[in-house]
Design a protein around this motif. Structure first.
Motif, PDB file in Angstrom:
ATOM      1  N   LYS A  97       0.828  -1.230   0.000  1.00  0.00           N
ATOM      2  CA  LYS A  97       0.000   0.000   0.000  1.00  0.00           C
ATOM      3  C   LYS A  97       0.844   1.255   0.000  1.00  0.00           C
ATOM      4  N   ASN A  98       1.993   1.166   0.714  1.00  0.00           N
ATOM      5  CA  ASN A  98       2.845   2.348   0.843  1.00  0.00           C
ATOM      6  C   ASN A  98       4.065   2.248  -0.088  1.00  0.00           C
ATOM      7  N   ALA A  99       3.820   1.694  -1.284  1.00  0.00           N
ATOM      8  CA  ALA A  99       4.921   1.484  -2.241  1.00  0.00           C
ATOM      9  C   ALA A  99       5.605   2.803  -2.591  1.00  0.00           C
ATOM     10  N   LYS A 100       6.921   2.686  -2.857  1.00  0.00           N
ATOM     11  CA  LYS A 100       7.683   3.841  -3.347  1.00  0.00           C
ATOM     12  C   LYS A 100       7.821   3.644  -4.855  1.00  0.00           C
ATOM     13  N   VAL A 101       7.307   4.594  -5.615  1.00  0.00           N
ATOM     14  CA  VAL A 101       7.231   4.414  -7.071  1.00  0.00           C
ATOM     15  C   VAL A 101       8.027   5.517  -7.768  1.00  0.00           C
ATOM     16  N   LEU A 102       8.884   5.099  -8.702  1.00  0.00           N
ATOM     17  CA  LEU A 102       9.749   6.058  -9.403  1.00  0.00           C
ATOM     18  C   LEU A 102       9.493   6.031 -10.906  1.00  0.00           C
ATOM     19  N   ASP A 103       9.324   7.221 -11.504  1.00  0.00           N
ATOM     20  CA  ASP A 103       9.271   7.370 -12.963  1.00  0.00           C
ATOM     21  C   ASP A 103      10.646   7.869 -13.413  1.00  0.00           C
ATOM     22  N   VAL A 104      11.313   7.111 -14.262  1.00  0.00           N
ATOM     23  CA  VAL A 104      12.664   7.479 -14.729  1.00  0.00           C
ATOM     24  C   VAL A 104      12.550   8.100 -16.125  1.00  0.00           C
ATOM     25  N   GLY A 105      13.178   9.266 -16.302  1.00  0.00           N
ATOM     26  CA  GLY A 105      13.027   9.994 -17.570  1.00  0.00           C
ATOM     27  C   GLY A 105      11.620  10.556 -17.645  1.00  0.00           C
ATOM     28  N   ALA A 106      11.163  11.074 -16.508  1.00  0.00           N
ATOM     29  CA  ALA A 106       9.759  11.507 -16.368  1.00  0.00           C
ATOM     30  C   ALA A 106       9.440  12.741 -17.209  1.00  0.00           C
ATOM     31  N   GLY A 107      10.458  13.497 -17.595  1.00  0.00           N
ATOM     32  CA  GLY A 107      10.249  14.663 -18.447  1.00  0.00           C
ATOM     33  C   GLY A 107       9.350  15.695 -17.793  1.00  0.00           C
ATOM     34  N   SER A 108       8.383  16.195 -18.564  1.00  0.00           N
ATOM     35  CA  SER A 108       7.477  17.240 -18.061  1.00  0.00           C
ATOM     36  C   SER A 108       6.388  16.650 -17.180  1.00  0.00           C
ATOM     37  N   GLY A 109       6.413  15.333 -16.989  1.00  0.00           N
ATOM     38  CA  GLY A 109       5.453  14.709 -16.065  1.00  0.00           C
ATOM     39  C   GLY A 109       4.105  14.402 -16.687  1.00  0.00           C
ATOM     40  N   PHE A 110       4.040  14.444 -18.036  1.00  0.00           N
ATOM     41  CA  PHE A 110       2.745  14.200 -18.697  1.00  0.00           C
ATOM     42  C   PHE A 110       2.149  12.867 -18.257  1.00  0.00           C
ATOM     43  N   PHE A 111       2.945  11.789 -18.362  1.00  0.00           N
ATOM     44  CA  PHE A 111       2.447  10.477 -17.946  1.00  0.00           C
ATOM     45  C   PHE A 111       2.557  10.290 -16.433  1.00  0.00           C
ATOM     46  N   THR A 112       3.599  10.880 -15.847  1.00  0.00           N
ATOM     47  CA  THR A 112       3.840  10.706 -14.402  1.00  0.00           C
ATOM     48  C   THR A 112       2.588  11.019 -13.585  1.00  0.00           C
ATOM     49  N   THR A 113       2.035  12.202 -13.785  1.00  0.00           N
ATOM     50  CA  THR A 113       0.917  12.629 -12.932  1.00  0.00           C
ATOM     51  C   THR A 113      -0.311  11.746 -13.177  1.00  0.00           C
ATOM     52  N   LYS A 114      -0.526  11.390 -14.449  1.00  0.00           N
ATOM     53  CA  LYS A 114      -1.718  10.588 -14.770  1.00  0.00           C
ATOM     54  C   LYS A 114      -1.582   9.161 -14.214  1.00  0.00           C
ATOM     55  N   VAL A 115      -0.392   8.590 -14.350  1.00  0.00           N
ATOM     56  CA  VAL A 115      -0.174   7.233 -13.824  1.00  0.00           C
ATOM     57  C   VAL A 115      -0.281   7.263 -12.299  1.00  0.00           C
ATOM     58  N   PHE A 116       0.351   8.243 -11.671  1.00  0.00           N
ATOM     59  CA  PHE A 116       0.337   8.312 -10.210  1.00  0.00           C
ATOM     60  C   PHE A 116      -1.091   8.507  -9.686  1.00  0.00           C
ATOM     61  N   ASP A 117      -1.902   9.348 -10.374  1.00  0.00           N
ATOM     62  CA  ASP A 117      -3.291   9.555  -9.927  1.00  0.00           C
ATOM     63  C   ASP A 117      -4.046   8.221  -9.916  1.00  0.00           C
ATOM     64  N   LYS A 118      -3.825   7.416 -10.962  1.00  0.00           N
ATOM     65  CA  LYS A 118      -4.536   6.117 -11.025  1.00  0.00           C
ATOM     66  C   LYS A 118      -3.997   5.146  -9.986  1.00  0.00           C
ATOM     67  N   LEU A 119      -2.669   5.124  -9.825  1.00  0.00           N
ATOM     68  CA  LEU A 119      -2.081   4.181  -8.854  1.00  0.00           C
ATOM     69  C   LEU A 119      -2.544   4.493  -7.439  1.00  0.00           C
ATOM     70  N   ARG A 120      -2.660   5.788  -7.156  1.00  0.00           N
ATOM     71  CA  ARG A 120      -2.997   6.216  -5.795  1.00  0.00           C
ATOM     72  C   ARG A 120      -4.325   5.619  -5.333  1.00  0.00           C
ATOM     73  N   ARG A 121      -5.240   5.386  -6.294  1.00  0.00           N
ATOM     74  CA  ARG A 121      -6.545   4.801  -5.926  1.00  0.00           C
ATOM     75  C   ARG A 121      -6.371   3.394  -5.368  1.00  0.00           C
ATOM     76  N   HIS A 122      -5.313   2.700  -5.829  1.00  0.00           N
ATOM     77  CA  HIS A 122      -5.080   1.313  -5.373  1.00  0.00           C
ATOM     78  C   HIS A 122      -4.056   1.258  -4.239  1.00  0.00           C
ATOM     79  N   LEU A 123      -3.164   2.249  -4.220  1.00  0.00           N
ATOM     80  CA  LEU A 123      -2.075   2.262  -3.229  1.00  0.00           C
ATOM     81  C   LEU A 123      -2.116   3.605  -2.498  1.00  0.00           C
TER      82      LEU A 123
END
Ligand SMILES: C[S@@+](CC[C@H](N)C(=O)[O-])C[C@H]1O[C@@H](n2cnc3c(N)ncnc32)[C@H](O)[C@@H]1O
Length: 251
Positions: A75-101
């Motif tokens: 539940k308290n996983a530490k998640v890293l996006d490598v080469g995250a750039g401007s965060g286009f995918f980062t924020t969207k992926v993290f928003d979805k993951l947060r619902r599960h974790l």
């Protein structure tokens, strides 16, 4: 000034890249120049025009499904996006993951300060830091002098970064060293294509990869690797269509 801007001011990127033992430093410096001058302010629009809303949804769903597939992340996983750039995918992926974790902590690493500045403005809930994909452990060590970053991560992923890295085997090795033994890593990138102009237009170092080559390179460092194409991805404005693969890797 934010703590992140303070941190950026303290780090000399060329010196950092040298200290991290990256090969072909001049190539990395060219990459930073490309992303600073040509993409940082336009990255989100580029991604949108390239894949379209539907393609983006497919990419995000593939990443989230891959990260949530067994073995289960804590539940308290530490998640890293490598080469995250401007965060286009980062924020969207993290928003979805947060619902599960719900207690997960999110981090974003990139080589280009200007890209991370755009990401940092989008959300205070992600900790961005500078580094090279080929040496995540070393990058974490350097950034930890200024920021609170864990030594290892439960999940590491990257989107459209691998084709900007000269030695992809070093990237897989680096992912393996930075991921927990019961964690997982995931890479989304372009399948082999023939658009040579991408080198100039996009700063690409590889014209995509054959999925078999990715599996072979990843299997040198991970015990279980699954590589598959993401169906239904095509460019919506340029008429050039390159497929994408997703690779899920278990230590
Ligand atoms: C095409 S962009 C992708 C950004 C983001 N993941 C996305 O999909 O929009 C590639 C990113 O990788 C970064 N990058 C290139 N080489 C890198 C390396 N060796 N280590 C870490 N980041 C790198 C660039 O600075 C850039 O932000």
């Amino acid at each position: 000034m934010s703590a992140f801007e303070d941190y950026l001011k303290s780090v000399e990127i060329q010196k950092l890249v040298k200290e991290l033992g990256a090969s072909k430093i001049e190539t990395l410096i060219k990459e930073i120049k490309h992303f600073t001058e040509k993409e940082a302010k336009r990255r989100d629009k580029i991604v949108l025009s390239y894949f379209g809303e539907d393609g983006i949804k497919r990419i995000i769903d593939s990443i989230v499904q891959g990260l949530l597939s067994p073995p289960k992340l804590r539940k308290n996983a530490k998640v890293l996006d490598v080469g995250a750039g401007s965060g286009f995918f980062t924020t969207k992926v993290f928003d979805k993951l947060r619902r599960h974790l719900p207690e997960a902590a999110f981090y974003a690493m990139d080589l280009t300060p200007a890209m991370l500045q755009v990401l940092a403005r989008k959300t205070p809930e992600v900790t961005p830091f500078l580094g090279v994909a080929e040496n995540i452990r070393g990058s974490v060590e350097q950034a930890s002098r200024y920021l609170n970053i864990p030594d290892k991560f439960d999940a590491i992923f990257s989107t459209l970064m691998l084709h900007h890295c000269l030695k992809i085997e070093r990237v897989f090795e680096s992912f393996r060293k930075a991921v927990e033994v019961d964690g997982k890593a995931l890479v989304v990138d372009l399948c082999k294509h023939s658009f040579k102009e991408f080198r100039e237009e996009m700063g690409d170092l590889h014209l995509g990869f054959k999925p078999e080559l990715i599996k072979e390179a990843a299997e040198k460092h991970f015990s279980k690797v699954q590589v598959k194409k993401i169906p239904g991805i095509c460019c919506t404005d340029s008429g050039r269509s390159a497929e994408l693969f997703v690779a899920v890797m278990i230590p």
